[in-house]
Write a protein that holds these residues in place. Structure first.
Motif, short mmCIF file in Angstrom:
data_model
loop_
_atom_site.label_atom_id
_atom_site.label_comp_id
_atom_site.label_asym_id
_atom_site.label_seq_id
_atom_site.Cartn_x
_atom_site.Cartn_y
_atom_site.Cartn_z
N LEU A 38 -79.31 -31.75 -11.81
CA LEU A 38 -79.21 -30.30 -10.97
C LEU A 38 -78.37 -30.20 -10.07
O LEU A 38 -77.98 -29.00 -10.32
CB LEU A 38 -80.96 -29.93 -11.67
CG LEU A 38 -80.59 -29.30 -13.68
CD1 LEU A 38 -81.85 -28.60 -13.56
CD2 LEU A 38 -79.16 -28.52 -13.50
N PHE A 41 -74.70 -30.71 -10.32
CA PHE A 41 -74.25 -29.63 -11.43
C PHE A 41 -74.46 -28.52 -10.96
O PHE A 41 -72.85 -27.64 -10.89
CB PHE A 41 -75.71 -29.40 -12.34
CG PHE A 41 -74.69 -28.51 -14.32
CD1 PHE A 41 -73.71 -29.12 -14.42
CD2 PHE A 41 -75.42 -27.43 -13.83
CE1 PHE A 41 -72.96 -28.64 -15.68
CE2 PHE A 41 -74.71 -26.71 -14.76
CZ PHE A 41 -74.01 -27.40 -15.59
N LEU A 42 -75.07 -28.03 -9.46
CA LEU A 42 -75.64 -26.82 -8.88
C LEU A 42 -74.42 -27.13 -8.47
O LEU A 42 -73.55 -25.25 -8.35
CB LEU A 42 -76.68 -26.39 -9.09
CG LEU A 42 -77.04 -24.92 -7.92
CD1 LEU A 42 -77.02 -24.23 -9.03
CD2 LEU A 42 -78.00 -25.31 -7.35
N THR A 43 -74.33 -28.21 -7.30
CA THR A 43 -72.79 -28.12 -6.47
C THR A 43 -71.25 -28.17 -6.98
O THR A 43 -70.70 -26.92 -6.70
CB THR A 43 -73.04 -29.44 -5.88
OG1 THR A 43 -74.04 -29.45 -5.94
CG2 THR A 43 -72.04 -28.90 -4.76
N MET A 44 -71.49 -28.06 -8.54
CA MET A 44 -70.14 -28.22 -9.39
C MET A 44 -70.14 -26.54 -9.89
O MET A 44 -68.66 -25.67 -9.61
CB MET A 44 -70.12 -29.25 -10.25
CG MET A 44 -69.23 -29.07 -11.43
SD MET A 44 -68.97 -29.78 -12.29
CE MET A 44 -70.01 -28.02 -13.65
N MET A 124 -70.52 -34.64 -10.10
CA MET A 124 -71.60 -34.68 -10.68
C MET A 124 -71.16 -36.46 -11.49
O MET A 124 -71.87 -37.07 -11.35
CB MET A 124 -71.41 -34.16 -12.06
CG MET A 124 -72.03 -33.30 -12.55
SD MET A 124 -71.97 -32.27 -14.03
CE MET A 124 -73.42 -33.34 -15.21
N ILE B 12 -76.22 -24.28 -0.41
CA ILE B 12 -76.38 -23.53 -2.02
C ILE B 12 -77.48 -22.50 -0.85
O ILE B 12 -76.78 -21.13 -1.63
CB ILE B 12 -77.23 -24.62 -2.01
CG1 ILE B 12 -76.56 -25.38 -3.29
CG2 ILE B 12 -78.09 -23.81 -3.17
CD1 ILE B 12 -77.13 -26.33 -3.98
N PHE B 98 -70.57 -37.39 -18.79
CA PHE B 98 -70.75 -38.63 -18.00
C PHE B 98 -72.08 -38.99 -18.77
O PHE B 98 -72.68 -40.52 -18.66
CB PHE B 98 -70.48 -38.11 -16.71
CG PHE B 98 -68.95 -37.92 -15.43
CD1 PHE B 98 -68.37 -38.65 -16.26
CD2 PHE B 98 -68.73 -36.65 -15.11
CE1 PHE B 98 -67.21 -37.75 -15.37
CE2 PHE B 98 -67.80 -35.91 -14.52
CZ PHE B 98 -67.17 -37.21 -14.71
#
Lengths: 160, 173
Positions: A38, A41-44, A124, B12, B98
């Motif tokens: 995750l 994934f969040l970075t993406m 990812m 983030i 992936f």
């Protein structure tokens, strides 16, 4: 999309009927793996949201419509590589561009890089395969996309 | 905590803060980025749980010998055929391919087969291919598939051989 959940649901039911413990173990594995990926994934998703703001559909359409076909192919490969969008947005866009007179080979470069080359999926991909493999795979994919674009150009008699 | 993680957390939180401030003060670019984020999260997150449940079931039910036999070192050309067929039924995109490829490899699928799977799931997912043909024509789609698939298989074999020579190992997750 729906058939994924039909298949997953049925598989889960059958698995549960045959062996409850194994099914719980499978769900545990699923949750553990999902959580472990995750952050990447969040970075993406963050990258996607920013890049699509900087390079909206309209900008892509403008650049793909350039007069020089080779420049068009290169620009299409560039945009296809850095952008990520689902097919239900990408193909209608390609359909519109085709009607506007954008050559097939340019659309081919765009569609193929869009699907195969993932600059935005890099966070990812490197989690699973490491940086070296990720870079090599993407370079190879870009090369394949260019070959496909050239072949498309030849078959549609847009070049030679 | 590792330096990388610190950068990630700062990045983030900065992003989230930026979105909150943008929505509070009606900063247009920030709002648009926020909408993009929600739209793409929704689109991708609805696929991930289903995909990971199938991966979990695959891990507990499929025997290692089965995968080794059909997708492993001795599988020959059949391994690539399986990889392409499996790719055709994959949903989503690379971000689903992936983890599936990772699961296959950990059960004994050889490297060239999983790279074929990744490449093929990018270019020949069945629903997407039909959708493409309806917008750009059968000829366009046929050329794309017939040119790219062989290249995917060949480059995967080369990449697999290269990585084996370097004793490549996938990170354990």
């Amino acid at each position: 999309m729906y058939y994924l959940y039909i298949v997953a649901g049925l598989a889960l039911l059958v698995s549960f009927a045959v062996n409850r413990e194994k099914t719980f173990k499978a769900i545990k594995i699923a949750i553990k793996r999902l959580i472990s990926i995750l952050p990447a994934f969040l970075t993406m998703l963050i990258l996607v949201s920013i890049v699509l703001f900087l390079v909206p559909d309209k900008v892509i359409s403008n650049y793909l419509g350039v007069n020089n076909k080779l420049v068009g192919v290169l620009l299409a490969s560039f945009f296809g590589s850095i952008v990520l969008m689902p097919g239900f947005i990408a193909y209608p866009l390609c359909g519109i561009l085709l009607k506007k007179g954008v050559p097939y080979m340019v659309l081919s470069a765009f569609a193929t890089t869009l699907m195969m080359v993932g600059v935005l999926t890099y966070p990812m991909e490197k989690e699973y395969f490491g940086i070296r493999v990720t870079v090599i795979r993407n370079v190879i994919s870009l090369f394949i996309a260019l070959v496909v674009a050239i072949m498309t150009g030849i078959f549609f008699e847009e070049i030679f | 905590m590792k330096r990388n993680n610190v950068i990630k957390i700062v990045g983030i939180s900065g992003y989230i803060l930026f979105l909150i401030i943008s929505f509070m003060f009606g900063f247009n670019p920030g709002e648009e980025i926020g909408y993009n984020f929600v739209f793409f999260s929704a689109d991708m997150l609805k696929i991930l749980p289903g995909a990971f449940i199938l991966i979990g079931l695959f891990e507990v039910w499929v025997r290692k010998e089965t995968i080794e036999k059909h997708l492993g070192e001795e599988s020959g050309i059949r391994g690539y055929v399986w990889a392409i067929l499996l790719a055709g039924t994959t949903v989503g995109g690379l971000y689903v391919a992936f983890p599936v490829a990772y699961a296959l490899h950990s059960k004994g699928a050889k490297l060239s087969v999983i790279f074929t799977y990744i490449g093929a799931s990018a270019i020949c997912r069945v629903p997407m291919t039909i959708f493409e043909a309806s917008f750009l024509g059968m000829k366009f789609t046929a050329i794309r598939l017939f040119v790219s698939l062989p290249l995917v298989v060949i480059t995967s074999i080369l990449l697999g051989a290269y990585l084996r020579k370097r004793n490549y190992e996938m990170a354990r997750r």
